[in-house]
Write an enzyme that holds these catalytic residues in place. Structure first.
Site, PDB file in Angstrom:
ATOM      1  CE  LYS A  15      39.732 -13.009  11.499  1.00 56.87           C
ATOM      2  NZ  LYS A  15      40.062 -11.960  10.659  1.00 56.87           N
ATOM      3  NE  ARG A  87      40.408 -16.570   6.642  1.00 58.77           N
ATOM      4  CZ  ARG A  87      41.311 -16.129   7.827  1.00 58.77           C
ATOM      5  NH1 ARG A  87      41.195 -16.803   8.843  1.00 58.77           N
ATOM      6  NH2 ARG A  87      41.899 -15.203   7.774  1.00 58.77           N
ATOM      7  NE  ARG A 126      47.617  -7.586  10.549  1.00 59.68           N
ATOM      8  CZ  ARG A 126      46.537  -8.483  10.246  1.00 59.68           C
ATOM      9  NH1 ARG A 126      45.607  -8.524  11.177  1.00 59.68           N
ATOM     10  NH2 ARG A 126      46.661  -9.094   9.364  1.00 59.68           N
ATOM     11  NE  ARG A 170      45.459 -11.913   4.616  1.00 62.48           N
ATOM     12  CZ  ARG A 170      45.965 -11.042   5.673  1.00 62.48           C
ATOM     13  NH1 ARG A 170      46.966 -10.344   5.367  1.00 62.48           N
ATOM     14  NH2 ARG A 170      45.540 -11.464   6.630  1.00 62.48           N
TER      15      ARG A 170
END
Ligand code: AMP
Length: 215
Positions: A15, A87, A126, A170
């Site tokens: 995103k 969200r 990441r 998450r």
């Protein structure tokens, strides 16, 4: 051309990367609630410290906090790309009202779709630059945890919430709280689902082609 855009998707679906690329290409201001709160955290503000106590555990921070930073940011803008907001369905409903009051209808909501297995793989590779905020992945870039940032030479680090334990939360929060946001926008006829398995450049071409089209 589409000018008011929301990007939804699971963690590590790209995103932020796509929002930055599209924002630069179409000269549309973009932001992310996660990034805004990480900046507040780095500056040591009460807001940032409050948000950090949730995100470290992989939990969403309260709707009121997300709405507060978005409302401040959106004031005075009529074009935007938002990543990671809304969200929850209640954030989406409050955001709908915020935009209605400003006569700024959303043009499109892109859902960047990725399997949980691939989310896990991407997230654990990441690395983010602590100086310029650029995001890399050991899967796609020739870097390791010891490399300097290819853009600015800064220190690359894993995000505090990119751990196995936080990831479970998450993903759970994504499926229970954020997936219904996609249904909310689908019901409003605004949702477009994009499979992001192919990778950054192909996904960008798909989004670019769609954004060029009229809303
Ligand atoms: P992101 O940078 O979008 O991956 O966000 C990092 C973390 O910040 C998320 O895992 C959430 O804990 C929190 N977060 C970001 N945006 C929101 C939001 N709109 N509402 C609640 N929590 C959020």
């Amino acid at each position: 051309m589409k000018q008011r855009v929301v990007l939804l998707g699971p963690p590590a679906s790209g995103k932020g990367t796509q929002a930055a690329l599209l924002g630069a290409t179409f000269a549309i201001p973009h932001t992310s609630t996660g990034e805004m709160l990480r900046r507040e955290r780095a500056a040591g503000t009460a807001l940032g410290l409050d948000a950090d106590s949730y995100t470290r555990q992989g939990l969403l921070f309260p709707d009121s906090l997300a709405l507060k930073v978005v409302e401040q940011w959106i004031d005075g803008r009529h074009r935007f790309l938002l990543d990671g907001f809304p969200r929850t369905v209640s954030q989406a409903q409050a955001f709908d009202r915020m935009l209605q009051e400003r006569h700024l209808p959303l043009d499109v909501v892109y859902l960047l779709d990725l399997s949980d297995t691939e989310v896990r793989r991407r997230m654990l590779g990441r690395l983010t630059c602590e100086s310029c905020g650029a995001v890399y992945n050991t899967q796609f870039h020739k870097i390791t945890g010891d490399s300097p940032c290819p853009k600015c030479g800064g220190h690359l680090a894993r995000r505090a919430d990119d751990t196995e334990e936080a990831l479970d939360h998450r993903l759970e929060q994504y499926h229970t709280l954020t997936a219904p946001v996609a249904t909310h926008y689908s019901d409003l006829g605004l949702l477009k689902t994009i499979d992001v398995t192919p990778g950054r450049d192909e996904v960008f071409q798909t989004l670019y082609a769609d954004m060029k089209e009229a809303a």
